[in-house]
Design a protein around this motif. Structure first.
Motif, short mmCIF file in Angstrom:
data_model
loop_
_atom_site.label_atom_id
_atom_site.label_comp_id
_atom_site.label_asym_id
_atom_site.label_seq_id
_atom_site.Cartn_x
_atom_site.Cartn_y
_atom_site.Cartn_z
N ARG A 493 1.00 -1.14 0.07
CA ARG A 493 0.03 0.25 0.07
C ARG A 493 0.54 1.63 -0.14
NH1 ARG A 493 -3.55 -3.20 3.07
NH2 ARG A 493 -5.12 -3.49 2.11
N ALA A 494 1.75 1.38 0.40
CA ALA A 494 2.73 2.26 0.75
C ALA A 494 3.43 2.46 -0.68
CB ALA A 494 4.03 2.02 1.80
N SER A 495 3.89 1.83 -1.36
CA SER A 495 4.40 1.91 -2.93
C SER A 495 3.53 2.29 -3.81
CB SER A 495 4.84 0.59 -3.23
OG SER A 495 5.86 -0.43 -1.79
N THR A 496 2.19 1.54 -3.53
CA THR A 496 1.39 1.71 -4.43
C THR A 496 0.86 3.43 -4.41
OG1 THR A 496 -0.53 0.59 -2.69
CG2 THR A 496 0.69 -0.33 -4.98
N ALA A 497 0.68 3.75 -3.11
CA ALA A 497 0.43 5.29 -2.46
C ALA A 497 1.55 6.32 -3.55
CB ALA A 497 0.05 4.79 -1.20
N ALA A 498 3.05 5.50 -2.92
CA ALA A 498 4.04 6.54 -3.67
C ALA A 498 4.31 6.88 -5.48
CB ALA A 498 5.54 6.11 -3.28
N LEU A 499 3.54 5.33 -5.88
CA LEU A 499 3.41 5.78 -7.39
C LEU A 499 1.90 7.06 -7.61
CD1 LEU A 499 4.01 2.32 -7.83
CD2 LEU A 499 5.27 3.86 -8.78
N ARG A 500 1.45 6.64 -6.85
CA ARG A 500 -0.26 7.52 -7.33
C ARG A 500 0.44 8.60 -6.95
NH1 ARG A 500 -2.84 4.16 -4.19
NH2 ARG A 500 -3.03 5.05 -2.33
N ALA A 516 -1.91 11.19 -1.48
CA ALA A 516 -0.98 9.77 -1.41
C ALA A 516 0.52 8.89 -0.88
CB ALA A 516 -1.08 9.57 -2.81
N TYR A 517 0.90 10.45 -0.26
CA TYR A 517 1.78 10.05 0.49
C TYR A 517 1.83 10.49 1.75
CZ TYR A 517 6.44 10.75 -3.15
OH TYR A 517 6.71 10.38 -3.40
N GLY A 519 -0.02 8.62 3.43
CA GLY A 519 -0.74 7.13 3.42
C GLY A 519 0.30 5.64 3.41
N ALA A 520 1.55 7.25 2.18
CA ALA A 520 2.45 5.77 2.13
C ALA A 520 3.98 6.10 3.54
CB ALA A 520 3.54 6.89 1.01
N THR A 521 3.55 7.12 3.51
CA THR A 521 4.50 7.72 4.73
C THR A 521 4.31 6.57 6.17
OG1 THR A 521 5.23 9.31 4.26
CG2 THR A 521 5.63 9.24 6.41
N ALA A 522 2.79 6.30 6.70
CA ALA A 522 2.32 6.09 7.71
C ALA A 522 2.67 4.25 7.14
CB ALA A 522 0.59 6.40 8.23
N ALA A 523 2.90 4.60 6.16
CA ALA A 523 2.37 2.52 6.13
C ALA A 523 4.06 2.14 6.11
CB ALA A 523 2.41 2.22 4.83
N LEU A 524 4.95 2.93 5.19
CA LEU A 524 6.49 2.72 5.79
C LEU A 524 6.99 3.10 6.95
CD1 LEU A 524 8.12 5.01 2.50
CD2 LEU A 524 7.71 2.58 2.58
N THR A 525 6.04 3.73 7.48
CA THR A 525 7.26 3.63 9.34
C THR A 525 6.63 2.65 10.19
OG1 THR A 525 6.00 6.24 9.38
CG2 THR A 525 6.72 4.91 11.45
N ARG A 526 4.94 2.08 9.52
CA ARG A 526 4.35 0.54 10.50
C ARG A 526 5.30 -0.32 10.39
NH1 ARG A 526 -0.57 2.68 9.45
NH2 ARG A 526 -0.73 1.86 7.36
N GLU A 527 6.05 -0.46 8.95
CA GLU A 527 6.90 -1.22 8.06
C GLU A 527 7.96 -1.57 8.68
OE1 GLU A 527 6.01 -4.41 6.13
OE2 GLU A 527 3.77 -3.58 7.01
N GLY A 528 9.14 -0.29 9.50
CA GLY A 528 9.62 0.16 9.52
C GLY A 528 11.08 0.62 8.47
N TYR A 529 10.64 0.84 7.22
CA TYR A 529 11.20 1.62 6.52
C TYR A 529 11.12 3.49 6.67
CZ TYR A 529 10.64 -3.26 3.72
OH TYR A 529 10.69 -3.71 3.66
N ALA A 531 14.25 5.02 6.61
CA ALA A 531 14.70 6.12 6.80
C ALA A 531 13.93 6.71 4.65
CB ALA A 531 16.18 5.71 5.52
N ASP A 532 13.38 5.77 4.39
CA ASP A 532 12.33 5.90 2.96
C ASP A 532 11.23 6.46 3.17
OD1 ASP A 532 13.68 4.05 1.27
OD2 ASP A 532 12.55 2.48 1.71
N ALA A 533 10.81 6.67 5.21
CA ALA A 533 9.48 6.92 6.27
C ALA A 533 9.63 9.05 5.73
CB ALA A 533 9.18 7.02 7.31
N LEU A 534 10.97 8.90 5.50
CA LEU A 534 11.47 10.33 6.46
C LEU A 534 11.95 11.20 5.33
CD1 LEU A 534 14.98 9.96 9.18
CD2 LEU A 534 12.27 10.93 9.12
N GLY A 535 12.30 10.42 3.92
CA GLY A 535 12.22 10.69 2.19
C GLY A 535 11.22 11.53 2.10
N SER A 536 9.84 10.12 2.31
CA SER A 536 8.87 10.42 2.12
C SER A 536 7.90 12.07 2.58
CB SER A 536 7.49 9.71 1.86
OG SER A 536 8.24 8.22 1.39
#
Length: 908
Positions: A493-500, A516-517, A519-529, A531-536
């Motif tokens: 969901r994070a990846s698809t949100a980022a693509l949108r 969209a972003y 949603g992506a940031t929240a999902a990345l944070t939950r998954e433990g990504y 650095a990617d969440a901070l980039g978002s």
């Protein structure tokens, strides 16, 4: 063994750019280079290569790491830039060359066994390095074959030292010294002559002969029987060596020949079940076990090379390992697969999935390899190991993927992240065919992962649409992927949100991209990504600024800092991305005209160092500092910073809506250099009658600024009319896209245009609109920059709103800030220099060197520019580092920008 006759060529290596030690295996290349490096007294960076290092990612990571260990501060920034995966190798190496060019002392970079890594992928960077070697850096290549480098050119210039097999062969005196003095064998002269003739001075053959001759009483008979060319010599002597070893030693050598590296626990695992009887040598019994065996082999010089100072890891001499493995294949071929399986299990248990997979594939156990990769997929993605997945996409046979959709889609991810799209469509079709078959035939280590495959397949099709420039298809497929994702699949969901979000952002629909972003940031944070969440998070703040929501951007960045702080790595070092949050906060402070806060935030960001920043941070920091310097009317430093930003630019997947070249044009306009700004418009094809798109909105607003400045010079009504027409179109587009940040800037410019044309009523309406949007959020900088030209309009509006502190502050600024220049030349005056904020100020000469350190010039070029010696440049550089409290070139330039020192070098 001392070899004084080679002292001459080795002495020349200290003055040469490149030294090539080239000869077949077993000629003592590594030993010779190691001895010379130890005796030279130079700082040294040694890289031992193998065939895996043909990949530029690994090769240059090892080279840069070795240089950083040899000379602290020389390659840390370059290594971070290289590991981002988004910078060309020439840019990365340019930074290292510049750092080493001012280093006080010589440095030797040794690339041992270079033939194993040599190839077209590495050659481009190596050619660049060879062509730009600073005098301090001496490159030594030990290789079995001539490297693919411009050797004839270097030879013609006298910049190449070559040591080849003819020089490396032992002469008769050295053969005698080796057998009799070093090994104490007491061979008669005729035996020495015979061995020298039959081996032709080949060191490996001599070493093997010496091992065979130990404890023999019939040395002359052995020498008489000794014959054959190199290949037969090796075969014969290895058989002699192996046959003369106790059976436990012999078995150990053959069993462990499958390993690239050896350590006692790994060797124990490979020999699992082997009877470890005590080993008897020279009448002394030694306990069994791999630790004792490795110690024994090391002492007996059985071609075992230590890989660390603690002698925990070793490797066999490559030639010896090849022959050992050949004998293992000949004697016990049925056991090889099991030996590889044991090694694979040990590596898997010890967390080295790469080696575990290699041994599983060598064992022919593709199912185990597939299981290992599939289990490792989540962590490899989190660690950004896309290049490894990309390699496995080639190595894991298609047969192993035919019923493993989870593994197959994971390897597709590696291809996509590596920008390798050619085979993606076919692989996605294969995954879909698997899913269409009977579920009972599918193999997976994780049923939950299998449930995610349909959504991931659609997600990668969305990514392909984005790559092909089809935002509509991207959004449609991304929405289908999100709908197909099972409960709990936050990563998809994070990846698809980022693509949108990326598709919407590029097309100017910031509201949709923002949603969209989030949603992506929240999902990345939950998954433990994280650095990617901070980039978002950075992208979200950028969007909020575009939407005019300055307060929201502040809160978003503050939340990002808190997230980074909660996820600090072990040891308390800052989370990667922390520095980027501070730089983004500095931009927001600039918009509020809180220049002191912006300067403090940029100082704090720089003090955290490279490890606290994402790959884009070096250029972002410079752009932010350039804005600050321009606000202080320090045009020269602002332009230097923007030039640096372009040199270190690393793009990401966000659309380039604020290109550096347009920011540079704005500084040129502000300083009155309209000729330079007009050249920018010509070079980048920016015209007032272009079709307007969000991707070029910043450029067209910059053009409008240029046209208004041109009108002040030419007083041409046509220029003013064209500028006003462009601004009207930009306003309509920005309002349609809810981009209030752009609306504020455009309305300020429209107010100035109408006021200049004498239409004060239209100018007042535009200014009121800008103020109504800007005041609640604290937007100030756009209005302050234009305040001198709008003094009458601001005064009138302030009279209508007597309680507005915001307008009162603008009115005060309009009286204090000089009006824009009415001529193209000379540029606007620059402020007088202020005292240096250093306890030990830099001298005028040191300031000159400091300015040149911020350029692309290397040490010799700086010396030529200043008409001084290279040693003088080094001395000045060392003093600069000491006074600024830094240890490398990049840090010196950054600290100088913080303190405003570089502008002084321009004004003097």
């Amino acid at each position: 063994m001392p070899r004084p006759r080679l002292a001459g060529p080795l002495a020349r290596a200290s003055d040469a750019a490149l030294t090539v030690v080239s000869a077949p295996a077993g000629f003592g290349k590594t030993s010779l280079v190691a001895t010379w490096v130890a005796d030279s007294g130079h700082a040294s960076a040694w890289v031992s290569l193998d065939e895996r290092d043909r990949q530029p990612a690994a090769f240059w990571s090892y080279v840069l790491s070795a240089l950083e260990r040899a000379v602290a501060g020389s390659a840390a920034a370059a290594l971070t830039l290289w590991q981002s995966g988004r910078a060309p190798v020439e840019r990365v190496l340019g930074g290292v060359v510049n750092e080493l060019s001012v280093h006080d002392g010589d440095v030797v970079l040794v690339l041992d066994d270079y033939h194993l890594a040599d190839g077209p992928d590495v050659a481009a960077g190596m050619s660049f390095l060879v062509d730009h070697l600073p005098p301090q850096l001496h490159l030594v290549i030990s290789t079995r074959a001539d490297p693919g480098l411009p050797l004839p050119r270097l030879r013609a210039r006298g910049e190449l030292v070559e040591i080849r097999a003819a020089e490396l062969r032992f002469d008769l005196d050295e053969v005698a010294a080796y057998f009799n003095d070093l090994n104490g064998l007491g061979l008669p002269d005729e035996a020495v002559v015979a061995l020298e003739a039959r081996t032709e001075g080949w060191v490996a053959a001599l070493q093997l002969a010496a091992l065979s001759l130990r404890d023999r009483t019939d040395a002359s008979a052995f020498v008489a029987e000794f014959t054959g060319d190199d290949r037969y010599v090796v075969d014969y002597l290895v058989e002699e060596v192996l046959d003369r070893q106790p059976e436990p030693v012999r078995r150990f050598l053959l069993d462990t020949s499958i390993l690239r590296r050896l350590t006692a626990p790994l060797c124990d695992a490979v020999q699992d079940g082997t009877d470890r009887q005590p080993v008897e040598t020279n009448g002394t019994k030694r306990a069994g076990g791999s630790r004792a065996m490795l110690d024994l082999l090391d002492r007996r010089n059985l071609f075992l090379i230590p890989l660390d100072d603690n002698r925990r890891w070793y490797r066999y001499h490559h030639l010896f390992a090849d022959v050992l493995h050949a004998h293992l294949t000949l004697e016990r071929p049925e056991e090889i697969a099991e030996l590889h399986r044991r090694a694979s299990r040990w590596y898997a248990d010890n967390g080295d999935v790469e080696e575990a997979v290699r041994h599983a594939l060598s064992a022919g156990d593709t199912d185990t390899a597939a299981d290992l990769v599939e289990h490792a997929l989540p962590e490899l993605r989190r660690q950004r190991r896309e290049q490894l997945l990309r390699r496995w996409a080639d190595e894991i046979p298609g047969q192993a993927l035919r019923n493993r959709p989870v593994l197959a889609i994971g390897l597709v991810g590696g291809l996509m992240a590596s920008n390798d799209f050619d085979d993606v469509e076919r692989r996605l079709e294969q995954v879909e065919d698997m899913l269409a078959g009977p579920p009972s035939e599918l193999v997976t280590a994780d049923p939950a992962a299998l449930a995610r495959v349909p959504a991931e397949t659609e997600m990668y099709r969305a990514a392909l649409s984005l790559v092909r420039g089809d935002p509509v298809a991207t959004i449609a497929r991304a929405e289908r992927a999100a709908a197909a994702a099972p409960e709990g699949d936050d990563l998809t969901r994070a990846s698809t949100a980022a693509l949108r979000g990326l598709a919407s952002w590029a097309s100017g629909d910031i509201v949709a991209a923002h949603t969209a972003y989030l949603g992506a940031t929240a999902a990345l944070t939950r998954e433990g990504y994280i650095a990617d969440a901070l980039g978002s998070t950075l992208a979200i703040a950028d969007m909020e600024l575009a939407l005019g929501r300055l307060h929201d951007a502040d809160r978003t960045l503050q939340d990002g800092l808190k997230l980074a702080d909660r996820h600090r790595p072990d040891g308390g070092s800052p989370m990667r991305g922390t520095s980027d949050m501070l730089v983004a906060q500095a931009r927001a402070a600039w918009h509020r005209d809180d220049l002191a806060a912006a300067a403090d935030l940029l100082r704090r960001a720089d003090d955290l160092g490279e490890s606290a920043g994402l790959p884009q941070n070096p250029y972002r920091w410079r752009v932010a500092m350039a804005r600050l310097r321009a606000a202080q009317r320090d045009w020269a430093t602002a332009l230097e910073l923007l030039d640096e930003a372009e040199r270190v630019y690393v793009g990401d997947f966000s659309p380039p809506v604020h290109p550096i070249h347009a920011s540079r044009a704005r500084v040129l306009i502000a300083r009155g250099d309209l000729t330079g700004a007009l050249e920018w418009a010509r070079r980048y094809n920016v015209h007032d009658d272009d079709d307007l798109t969000y991707l070029r909105e910043y450029e067209h607003v910059t053009l409008a600024r240029l046209m208004l400045a041109q009108h002040r010079v030419t007083d041409s009504p046509v220029e003013l009319q064209n500028a006003t027409a462009l601004l009207d179109r930009l306003l309509a587009a920005a309002e349609a896209g809810n981009r209030a940040g752009t609306v504020i800037e455009v309305e300020v410019l429209r107010a100035a245009a109408h006021h200049t044309a004498g239409d004060n009523q239209a100018g007042r309406r535009a200014l009121e609109h800008a103020v109504d949007l800007a005041e609640p959020q604290g937007w100030t900088r756009f209005l302050i920059d234009a305040a001198p030209a709008l003094a009458d309009l601001v005064s009138g509006l302030a009279a209508q709103r007597p309680g507005s502190e915001y307008l009162h502050a603008l009115l005060t600024s309009s009286r204090e800030t000089p009006s824009p220049s009415n001529t193209a030349a000379p540029p606007a005056p620059e402020p007088a220099p202020t005292p240096q904020p250093l306890l030990d100020p830099l001298s005028d000469r040191e300031l000159d060197v400091l300015r040149l350190l911020g350029s692309d010039l290397d040490g010799p070029a700086i010396a030529r520019e200043m008409i001084v010696s290279l040693n003088t440049v080094r001395t000045h550089t060392k003093r600069i580092y000491t006074k600024l409290g830094v240890n490398n070139r990049r840090a010196a330039v950054s600290r100088a920008h913080q303190l405003g020192l570089l502008a002084r070098t321009r004004r003097r």
